[in-house]
Every structure is written in C-alpha cells, then in structure tokens.
Design an enzyme around this catalytic site. Structure first.
Site, PDB file in Angstrom:
ATOM      1  N   SER A 123     -28.402 -26.670 -17.531  1.00 28.51           N
ATOM      2  CA  SER A 123     -27.814 -26.137 -17.693  1.00 28.51           C
ATOM      3  C   SER A 123     -27.303 -24.307 -17.426  1.00 28.51           C
ATOM      4  CB  SER A 123     -27.118 -25.894 -19.004  1.00 28.51           C
ATOM      5  OG  SER A 123     -25.563 -25.358 -19.434  1.00 28.51           O
TER       6      SER A 123
ATOM      7  N   LYS B 273     -14.661 -37.319 -23.452  1.00 28.52           N
ATOM      8  CA  LYS B 273     -15.035 -36.036 -24.039  1.00 28.52           C
ATOM      9  C   LYS B 273     -14.529 -34.425 -24.607  1.00 28.52           C
ATOM     10  CE  LYS B 273     -18.344 -33.432 -21.089  1.00 28.52           C
ATOM     11  NZ  LYS B 273     -19.598 -33.424 -21.920  1.00 28.52           N
TER      12      LYS B 273
ATOM     13  N   TYR C  64     -17.020 -15.999 -24.646  1.00 25.98           N
ATOM     14  CA  TYR C  64     -16.892 -16.418 -23.338  1.00 25.98           C
ATOM     15  C   TYR C  64     -17.179 -15.973 -22.121  1.00 25.98           C
ATOM     16  CZ  TYR C  64     -13.059 -18.750 -19.956  1.00 25.98           C
ATOM     17  OH  TYR C  64     -12.048 -19.484 -19.434  1.00 25.98           O
TER      18      TYR C  64
ATOM     19  N   PHE D 165      -6.793 -20.498 -20.631  1.00 28.28           N
ATOM     20  CA  PHE D 165      -6.411 -19.313 -21.230  1.00 28.28           C
ATOM     21  C   PHE D 165      -6.365 -17.558 -20.700  1.00 28.28           C
ATOM     22  CE2 PHE D 165     -10.671 -22.061 -23.028  1.00 28.28           C
ATOM     23  CZ  PHE D 165      -9.593 -22.923 -24.121  1.00 28.28           C
TER      24      PHE D 165
ATOM     25  N   LYS E 137     -17.859 -43.964 -25.159  1.00 26.45           N
ATOM     26  CA  LYS E 137     -18.482 -43.628 -24.172  1.00 26.45           C
ATOM     27  C   LYS E 137     -18.705 -44.719 -23.346  1.00 26.45           C
ATOM     28  CE  LYS E 137     -21.860 -41.189 -25.537  1.00 26.45           C
ATOM     29  NZ  LYS E 137     -23.249 -40.541 -25.634  1.00 26.45           N
TER      30      LYS E 137
ATOM     31  N   TYR F  39     -25.824 -23.825 -27.730  1.00 22.47           N
ATOM     32  CA  TYR F  39     -26.838 -25.281 -27.040  1.00 22.47           C
ATOM     33  C   TYR F  39     -27.040 -24.154 -26.007  1.00 22.47           C
ATOM     34  CZ  TYR F  39     -24.834 -27.405 -22.566  1.00 22.47           C
ATOM     35  OH  TYR F  39     -25.794 -28.067 -21.517  1.00 22.47           O
TER      36      TYR F  39
ATOM     37  N   ASP G 174     -29.191 -44.054 -24.772  1.00 22.21           N
ATOM     38  CA  ASP G 174     -27.978 -43.720 -25.653  1.00 22.21           C
ATOM     39  C   ASP G 174     -27.838 -43.723 -26.976  1.00 22.21           C
ATOM     40  OD1 ASP G 174     -25.960 -41.757 -25.854  1.00 22.21           O
ATOM     41  OD2 ASP G 174     -25.105 -42.436 -24.045  1.00 22.21           O
TER      42      ASP G 174
ATOM     43  N   ILE H  75     -22.578 -37.562 -17.047  1.00 25.48           N
ATOM     44  CA  ILE H  75     -23.198 -37.356 -15.645  1.00 25.48           C
ATOM     45  C   ILE H  75     -23.885 -38.429 -15.676  1.00 25.48           C
ATOM     46  CG2 ILE H  75     -24.590 -36.130 -14.492  1.00 25.48           C
ATOM     47  CD1 ILE H  75     -23.900 -33.798 -15.730  1.00 25.48           C
TER      48      ILE H  75
ATOM     49  N   LYS I 175     -30.834 -25.009 -24.554  1.00 24.87           N
ATOM     50  CA  LYS I 175     -31.414 -25.752 -22.796  1.00 24.87           C
ATOM     51  C   LYS I 175     -32.747 -24.602 -22.637  1.00 24.87           C
ATOM     52  CE  LYS I 175     -28.969 -29.510 -22.802  1.00 24.87           C
ATOM     53  NZ  LYS I 175     -29.502 -30.702 -21.862  1.00 24.87           N
TER      54      LYS I 175
END
Length: 322
Positions: free
Chosen positions: A114, A179, A281, A202, A38, A142, A31, A11, A146
């Site tokens: 997020s 990624k 999920y 999936f 990247k 994760y 970074d 992003i 956030k």
C-alpha cells in the site's frame, strides 16, 4: 490454475474480470465468503473453485501442482481500525504463510502492499531503495501492517522465484459498493450528488493546503488490474513496486469531474475532517512510477477525467459491476 485471494473484494474481483476477459477461467477464488455484501462482485464470473480463506493452505498443500500463479490481494484494509492484532492476523501472518507456501512449492506471488506505507511522505515516495521501508513511519496500524510485511519479505533469504509487492495508492472504480466508509470519495460524491445535488469534502486543517486542495495519486482500478495482468506474464525483476499514476490531483479536481460526469452543476461544501483520522491524514501522495516503467510496462494510465467518466457513466449510474 490461478489463485486470487480477497477475490470478492474490490480490486481482486476486478482482477478476476480481467483474467476472464483473457480467457483465464481456471480461477481459484479465496475469501471469507460469509460476508454476503461482497458476493455480487463475483456473481457471474467464470471460476474453477471457491475456497474459504481459513481452508486455503490445506487446499494448496493438496493442489499446488496444478497452481500456476498466486495473486494475494486479500487483506483488512480499514485505515481507521486501531487494533494491531487484527492486522497481525489477516495482513502480516497470513501473508507470511502465503510467502512460505510459494517458496515451498516454487510458485510466483504478487501481493498487495500500500501507498499508506509512506506515512506523511516526508521521506518521499520512491520504491527503488530497498532500505527505505525500514525508515518509513506509517500513520496508522493498516499502513504499519503492510510495511511490516514488506520489510519481512525483503529480509527473507528464501524467496519465491518471482514476487512483487504492489504499493497501491488511491484506487477507485467499480466493485467498491460494499466498502462503506472506506470506499473512494468518488462513490461517496456520486451518492451525495444524486441524493441532494451537492457534496461535501473534508476541510483542510493544514495551512499549506486550501480546502479541497489536498492531493492524492488517484488510480483507476482497471489500470491496477492491467499491471497485475502484465506481471502474470512478466515474472522477472522481483521487488516492491508503486502503483499509482505518478500524477497527484486535488480532491477539488475529483469533485468537479464527478459533477461533470453526472451532468450536474457543481455544488461543493466542506466539513471538518473527522477527529479520529485528522492527525493521521495524508495531504499529499504521488507515486514515483519509474521502477515499473523500467521493467517494460508501457500502457498509459487513465487520467482522472477519463477514469471518473468511465466509472460514473459506465457503472455507478446503473449500479453495475465490472
């Protein structure tokens, strides 16, 4: 100067392109530039300076008077990583340092939160209640990292004069080649279709959703950076903001649109959701976008059809970067 952290990532590198397009060329990119895969994301961009993320805060101490704005988009974004210490270091504590530096030097801050903070969605997807983050139960470390920072930010008495935490939903688009497993399903689909003419989704392990009927709020990265650009100029109404389209779509929609953009007949197959992510999920996400609209953001978001067509035909076919 404008600072962009995570600048070689997905992003943030697209934001650098958007800023360059508006003739913002005094950009300081931050970074871990040792991750070579990247680096093509920022090749050819107009930049003022590269700063390693470990050296950024001493750099800011010396150069803060020349800095106008900070976009803190750098983070560890692997939703399958289970070591909380990694997220504490890169997502939580580094972000606290960034916030405190922005307070100290009176700098505006936009940072990446997020949609993963909402967990399974049972409490909804509203960004308008500042008490909600304290009730949320993210599904992985994760998302927890956030949400932990969002809660910490809301609780601070000292805040940057303008700040915004952007809760990114399912972002897709150019510059995500590096990624791996964490890339969007569109990139995985494109590669599978090009290789063997079919793709896998999936399977649903939830009786309320048919195979391929799982729904996400897929948002095109070009729309994400337009919102960032808007906030660069807006600088009022601080707070947390959802950043999706406000319209959930199925993975089947995504797959069919990828085949269509490639001019290929659809051949969709299903495989079990991997066990390491099956229990956490998300089967449905949809951003409530009324708060962002209420502060004056009027630009329409690309539909899934429009976004996939632009991504596939404008970038993936040629392996191009934005």
């Amino acid at each position: 100067m404008i600072v962009v952290t995570g600048a070689a990532g997905f992003i943030a590198s697209c934001l650098v392109s958007r800023l360059n397009a508006a003739n913002f060329n005094d950009l300081v990119v931050v970074d871990n530039f040792a991750i070579e895969k990247k680096l093509p994301n920022i090749h050819g961009k107009k930049l003022r300076e590269y700063v390693d993320r470990e050296e950024f805060f001493p750099w800011l101490d010396a150069n803060h008077e020349q800095v106008e704005f900070i976009f803190h988009l750098g983070a560890r974004t692997d939703t399958t990583e289970q070591d909380p210490a990694i997220f504490d270091l890169l997502n939580l504590n580094y972000s606290k340092q960034m916030w405190q530096a922005c307070v100290r030097y009176n700098l505006p801050l936009v940072y990446a939160s997020s949609g993963a903070t909402y967990g399974d969605g049972r409490l909804g997807y509203s960004d308008q209640d500042d008490a909600l983050p304290y009730q949320l139960r993210p599904l992985n470390p994760y998302g927890e990292s956030k949400n932990d920072f969002d809660k910490w930010a809301l609780a601070q008495e000292e805040k940057p004069y303008f700040w915004a935490g952007l809760k990114f939903f399912n972002v897709y688009g150019p510059n995500e080649y590096h990624k791996g497993r964490m890339a969007s399903v569109i990139l995985h689909a494109f590669r599978q279709i090009r290789e063997n003419g079919s793709m896998q989704l999936f399977r649903s392990h939830n009786p309320e959703y048919v195979d391929g009927g799982q729904m996400r709020d897929f948002v095109y990265v070009k729309d994400v950076v337009e919102v960032c650009y808007f906030l660069l100029h807006h600088r009022t109404h601080s707070g947390l903001y959802n950043l999706g389209t406000g319209q959930a779509r199925t993975f089947m929609d995504l797959a069919l649109n990828t085949f269509a953009a490639m001019g290929q007949p659809a051949d969709i197959r299903f495989r079990d959701t991997p066990e390491d992510i099956r229990d956490t999920y998300q089967y449905f996400t949809e951003a409530d976008m009324r708060k962002l609209r209420s502060i004056g953001y009027e630009r329409p978001f690309a539909t899934l059809e429009e976004g996939i067509r632009d991504y596939v035909q404008g970038y993936l076919v040629e392996g191009a970067y934005y």
